[in-house]
Design a protein around this motif. Structure first.
Motif, PDB file in Angstrom:
ATOM      1  N   UNK A  44       0.366   8.704   0.530  1.00 43.97           N
ATOM      2  CA  UNK A  44       1.395   8.023   1.319  1.00 43.97           C
ATOM      3  C   UNK A  44       1.080   8.077   2.807  1.00 43.97           C
ATOM      4  N   UNK A  45       0.614   9.234   3.256  1.00 42.45           N
ATOM      5  CA  UNK A  45       0.326   9.373   4.687  1.00 42.45           C
ATOM      6  C   UNK A  45      -0.864   8.519   5.099  1.00 42.45           C
ATOM      7  N   UNK A  46      -1.873   8.411   4.227  1.00 48.91           N
ATOM      8  CA  UNK A  46      -3.014   7.531   4.523  1.00 48.91           C
ATOM      9  C   UNK A  46      -2.564   6.071   4.546  1.00 48.91           C
ATOM     10  N   UNK A  47      -1.695   5.700   3.599  1.00 46.59           N
ATOM     11  CA  UNK A  47      -1.223   4.315   3.534  1.00 46.59           C
ATOM     12  C   UNK A  47      -0.299   3.985   4.707  1.00 46.59           C
ATOM     13  N   UNK A  48       0.380   4.992   5.242  1.00 42.01           N
ATOM     14  CA  UNK A  48       1.337   4.740   6.330  1.00 42.01           C
ATOM     15  C   UNK A  48       0.661   4.555   7.685  1.00 42.01           C
ATOM     16  N   UNK A  49      -0.590   5.064   7.834  1.00 37.20           N
ATOM     17  CA  UNK A  49      -1.235   4.993   9.152  1.00 37.20           C
ATOM     18  C   UNK A  49      -1.336   3.565   9.688  1.00 37.20           C
ATOM     19  N   UNK A  50      -1.887   2.587   8.914  1.00 38.98           N
ATOM     20  CA  UNK A  50      -1.952   1.216   9.452  1.00 38.98           C
ATOM     21  C   UNK A  50      -0.571   0.593   9.647  1.00 38.98           C
ATOM     22  N   UNK A  51       0.394   0.964   8.820  1.00 33.59           N
ATOM     23  CA  UNK A  51       1.755   0.429   8.963  1.00 33.59           C
ATOM     24  C   UNK A  51       2.380   0.910  10.280  1.00 33.59           C
ATOM     25  N   UNK A  52       2.243   2.210  10.566  1.00 37.55           N
ATOM     26  CA  UNK A  52       2.780   2.762  11.815  1.00 37.55           C
ATOM     27  C   UNK A  52       2.049   2.195  13.024  1.00 37.55           C
ATOM     28  N   UNK A  53       0.719   2.057  12.898  1.00 33.81           N
ATOM     29  CA  UNK A  53      -0.065   1.507  14.009  1.00 33.81           C
ATOM     30  C   UNK A  53       0.341   0.070  14.304  1.00 33.81           C
ATOM     31  N   UNK A  54       0.648  -0.712  13.242  1.00 28.72           N
ATOM     32  CA  UNK A  54       1.072  -2.107  13.424  1.00 28.72           C
ATOM     33  C   UNK A  54       2.353  -2.177  14.260  1.00 28.72           C
ATOM     34  N   UNK A  55       3.353  -1.381  13.889  1.00 24.94           N
ATOM     35  CA  UNK A  55       4.620  -1.434  14.606  1.00 24.94           C
ATOM     36  C   UNK A  55       4.503  -0.817  16.002  1.00 24.94           C
ATOM     37  N   UNK A  56       3.665   0.208  16.153  1.00 19.90           N
ATOM     38  CA  UNK A  56       3.479   0.801  17.481  1.00 19.90           C
ATOM     39  C   UNK A  56       2.851  -0.203  18.444  1.00 19.90           C
ATOM     40  N   UNK A  57       1.864  -0.982  17.966  1.00 21.28           N
ATOM     41  CA  UNK A  57       1.183  -1.954  18.833  1.00 21.28           C
ATOM     42  C   UNK A  57       2.111  -3.094  19.235  1.00 21.28           C
ATOM     43  N   UNK A  58       3.109  -3.414  18.374  1.00 17.65           N
ATOM     44  CA  UNK A  58       4.030  -4.511  18.684  1.00 17.65           C
ATOM     45  C   UNK A  58       5.291  -4.031  19.388  1.00 17.65           C
ATOM     46  N   UNK A  59       5.406  -2.726  19.638  1.00 21.25           N
ATOM     47  CA  UNK A  59       6.559  -2.218  20.364  1.00 21.25           C
ATOM     48  C   UNK A  59       7.835  -2.136  19.566  1.00 21.25           C
ATOM     49  N   UNK A  60       7.770  -2.290  18.251  1.00 19.44           N
ATOM     50  CA  UNK A  60       8.975  -2.194  17.403  1.00 19.44           C
ATOM     51  C   UNK A  60       9.170  -0.716  17.038  1.00 19.44           C
ATOM     52  N   UNK A  61       9.710   0.023  18.015  1.00 16.52           N
ATOM     53  CA  UNK A  61       9.769   1.486  17.898  1.00 16.52           C
ATOM     54  C   UNK A  61      10.717   1.961  16.809  1.00 16.52           C
ATOM     55  N   UNK A  62      11.771   1.204  16.517  1.00 12.90           N
ATOM     56  CA  UNK A  62      12.707   1.630  15.465  1.00 12.90           C
ATOM     57  C   UNK A  62      12.021   1.708  14.106  1.00 12.90           C
ATOM     58  N   UNK A 115       0.834  -1.209   0.000  1.00  9.42           N
ATOM     59  CA  UNK A 115       0.000   0.000   0.000  1.00  9.42           C
ATOM     60  C   UNK A 115       0.866   1.255   0.000  1.00  9.42           C
ATOM     61  N   UNK A 116       1.919   1.244   0.845  1.00  7.45           N
ATOM     62  CA  UNK A 116       2.792   2.413   0.915  1.00  7.45           C
ATOM     63  C   UNK A 116       3.593   2.575  -0.376  1.00  7.45           C
ATOM     64  N   UNK A 117       4.013   1.453  -0.948  1.00  6.62           N
ATOM     65  CA  UNK A 117       4.834   1.498  -2.159  1.00  6.62           C
ATOM     66  C   UNK A 117       4.065   2.080  -3.337  1.00  6.62           C
ATOM     67  N   UNK A 118       2.779   1.730  -3.453  1.00 11.02           N
ATOM     68  CA  UNK A 118       1.995   2.166  -4.622  1.00 11.02           C
ATOM     69  C   UNK A 118       1.270   3.491  -4.394  1.00 11.02           C
ATOM     70  N   UNK A 119       1.460   4.100  -3.227  1.00 14.42           N
ATOM     71  CA  UNK A 119       0.818   5.399  -2.978  1.00 14.42           C
ATOM     72  C   UNK A 119       1.463   6.455  -3.865  1.00 14.42           C
ATOM     73  N   UNK A 120       0.658   7.395  -4.338  1.00 20.40           N
ATOM     74  CA  UNK A 120       1.146   8.415  -5.276  1.00 20.40           C
ATOM     75  C   UNK A 120       1.705   9.622  -4.565  1.00 20.40           C
ATOM     76  N   UNK A 121       0.842  10.636  -4.327  1.00 18.82           N
ATOM     77  CA  UNK A 121       1.308  11.871  -3.708  1.00 18.82           C
ATOM     78  C   UNK A 121       1.455  11.685  -2.192  1.00 18.82           C
ATOM     79  N   UNK A 122       1.846  12.773  -1.524  1.00 19.65           N
ATOM     80  CA  UNK A 122       2.143  12.686  -0.093  1.00 19.65           C
ATOM     81  C   UNK A 122       0.895  12.374   0.732  1.00 19.65           C
ATOM     82  N   UNK A 123      -0.290  12.887   0.277  1.00 18.25           N
ATOM     83  CA  UNK A 123      -1.518  12.586   1.032  1.00 18.25           C
ATOM     84  C   UNK A 123      -1.822  11.097   0.995  1.00 18.25           C
TER      85      UNK A 123
END
Length: 613
Positions: free
Chosen positions: A53-71, A43-51
């Motif tokens: 990309x930011x929508x596609x990044x939300x679930x990706x960031x939430x996934x890593x935040x919930x698992x504690x993988x802060x890096x 989803x993040x790879x195929x996102x076009x403009x910055x808006x």
């Protein structure tokens, strides 16, 4: 290969040997157990403009935040922030980035992004995001042990927000503050409220964190079996659901509980695996906690060499965390934020008086137009006088410092020679009194006994005892007749009173410590007295640890307390520490201090040894 790499290899060896001896007891991760789902990356790879990309990044960031993988959170969030420019959604990225830095223990970095998030959300009028960032700031105050500021911030949120989620997160945080303050009844009340809400709303990770708090409360209430059950439950669920930060916290608490039960083998296996996991995830906050538990474990087992090595590693990581925090920039942002809040209050009042001030300003401007040139000339003349005065004072101070330095060097040389001479002379006189005069008196007494002259025998006997007492007074007997470590332990026991800090003392190896020269023993004893006095007066510590170690021809004294600490670069050192430095100069010793506000103090002293013949 550096020390940290060697420590990792040693810990991995302990993991595998522990698993071989106790199969199935504990489970640790050999490799990083999180793989980012391909769908989120696509989803993040195929996102076009910055808006997009930011929508596609939300679930990706939430996934890593919930698992504690802060890096991973930091990596993706920083990439997007670099492209976002003035996009309103940038505030969400700041918030997630701040939480990730907070989870890593980098509180100053976390505060910087929370404050940036508040600035943006306040401009947009986004109340929900604004409160989320305020909650983050309160959490940072709590993490930095600034409990009064944290409680004030949490109560402001409770008074203003209608969001039940935020309210119960605040309850959970307040329970942890009261837990730190040992106010267990209040802590349990808030934790129970949070647990009920998170359980009913299906928020498993928050539920486990509340349970962990209740487990700690049970442990402090001496309900060890209840705490053990809760910790095991939290560890198992957190491991299954891959909540790694919760897993590490629960594992560290369970390790401490096993140490208290003297189950050292299982404690070592569990804590070593938890530390290896914390290093895999680069969680320095967790590394500090687990290293401290491992150090306590080896000290309890009598393995002071490894306990000292772990203490060195602990100090290294602590310095690494502090070096990564951009304190100056953060403090400036925090002051700007607080100043902005005050300026808003002042502005509201000033609007009410604006019309009256307009007339006053007009008169003032006319008056200043005449007065300012005069003030300018006077100010320039004053500056010239000040510059000349400062130059004269600087030159005088530099000359005085040179004189003082020369006098101090000479004084130190004379003092060192005087102490050495006095010590040799006292030993020589004591030997002469005891061996020569004392021996002669004993012989005279024997001859007089044969003649039967009782009065003379009594007088000679009294004279003999006076000579013996005088020879003993010339050389301190408590440092010759009593073991040095036993003498120190006896001194420390007098502070074992309710309300005083709990003091622990280890000497390793004890037989080598006893061999150091008497003059150095006396000075080490006085230095410990000075450090204990400082800790009792100023540190407000509840625990003090002292380690006296002989290693590679050096005597190392490590003094650590968990008190309020201080900023070493700005705090002026007192007379006590200055006296200690003067004592150490006699033996070519060095003293270093590692302290930070709310983080306690570590004093490290090293003295090259010269053994008595």
């Amino acid at each position: 290969m550096n020390k940290r790499a060697l420590l990792i290899m040693w810990m991995l060896m302990i993991i595998f040997s522990g698993l071989a001896q106790n199969p199935g007891t504990f489970v640790g991760y050999g490799t990083l157990p999180v793989k980012t789902p391909d769908s989120l990356l696509q989803q993040l790879k195929h996102a076009g403009n910055i808006k997009e990309k930011m929508r596609a990044a939300q679930p990706l960031l939430a996934f890593h935040a919930s698992h504690g993988t802060t890096d991973s959170v930091i990596f993706y969030a920083q990439q997007l922030i670099a492209e976002a420019n003035e996009n309103p959604d940038k505030a969400t990225l700041y918030n997630m980035l701040a939480k990730a830095y907070q989870d890593k223990g980098l509180y100053e970095e976390a505060l910087r992004f929370y404050l940036e998030g508040i600035r943006i959300t306040e401009t947009l009028g986004d109340t929900a995001s604004f409160n989320d960032n305020k909650l983050g700031i309160a959490n940072v105050y709590f993490a930095r042990n600034e409990y009064n500021k944290a409680i004030t911030a949490y109560n402001e949120l409770l008074a203003t927000t209608l969001d039940e989620q935020i309210k119960h997160i605040v309850y959970r945080q307040l329970s942890q503050i009261h837990l730190e303050r040992k106010e267990l009844v209040k802590a349990q009340e808030y934790a129970a409220k949070a647990l009920t809400f998170f359980h009913q709303s299906g928020q498993l990770k928050n539920e486990l964190q509340a349970k962990l708090t209740l487990g700690i409360i049970a442990e402090l209430n001496q309900h060890a079996d209840t705490a053990f059950t809760i910790y095991n439950e939290v560890i198992n669920i957190a491991q299954q659901r891959q909540f790694f930060d919760v897993y590490i916290n629960a594992g560290q608490r369970l390790g401490d509980l096993l140490i208290a039960k003297q189950d050292y083998e299982n404690a070592r296996g569990l804590l070593t695996m938890v530390y290896a996991n914390a290093m895999q995830w680069n969680d320095m906050k967790a590394q500090l906690k687990v290293l401290n538990s491992l150090r306590n474990l080896h000290a309890a087992m009598g393995d002071y060499k490894n306990a000292y090595a772990l203490m060195t590693q602990l100090m290294g990581i602590s310095r690494e965390v502090q070096d990564k925090q951009n304190k100056r920039e953060i403090n400036e942002l925090e002051i700007k934020y607080q100043t902005a809040q005050k300026e808003k209050e002042i502005l509201n009042k000033e609007n009410e008086l604006s019309q009256q001030k307009t007339i006053k300003y007009s008169l003032l401007i006319g008056f200043l137009a005449i007065l300012l040139p005069v003030i300018g000339l006077l100010y320039m003349y004053y500056q010239k006088l000040q510059a000349q005065s400062k130059l004269n004072a600087t030159m005088e101070e530099m000359n005085q410092q040179k004189i003082t330095a020369l006098l101090k060097d000479k004084e130190l040389e004379l003092l060192k020679a005087s102490v050495t001479g006095q010590e040799k002379e006292r030993k020589r006189i004591a030997g002469e009194l005891h061996d020569s005069i004392g021996g002669n008196l004993a012989a005279i007494k024997l001859q007089l006994s044969n003649l039967g002259v009782k009065a003379l025998i009594k007088q000679v006997d009294e004279t003999y005892h006076q000579v013996r007492d005088l020879s003993h007074d010339l050389v301190p007997q408590k440092f010759n007749n009593t073991g040095f470590t036993e003498l120190i332990a006896g001194y420390l026991r007098q502070f074992d009173l309710p309300g005083n800090a709990r003091i622990s003392f280890q000497a390793y190896p004890p037989e080598e410590i006893e061999r150091i020269e008497t003059t150095l023993k006396v000075e080490i004893y006085k230095i410990m007295q000075e450090l204990i006095t400082n800790a009792q007066k100023h540190s407000q510590a509840s625990k003090v640890e002292i380690q006296l170690t002989q290693f590679d021809g050096m005597l190392k004294l490590l003094f650590e307390d968990n008190g309020k600490g201080f900023a070493t670069e700005t705090t002026r050192q007192g007379i006590g520490l200055q006296n200690i430095r003067e004592r150490l100069k006699l033996f070519d010793g060095v003293l270093s201090i590692d302290s930070f506000p709310s983080k306690g103090t570590v004093i490290d002293i090293e003295i090259p040894l010269k053994y008595e013949a």
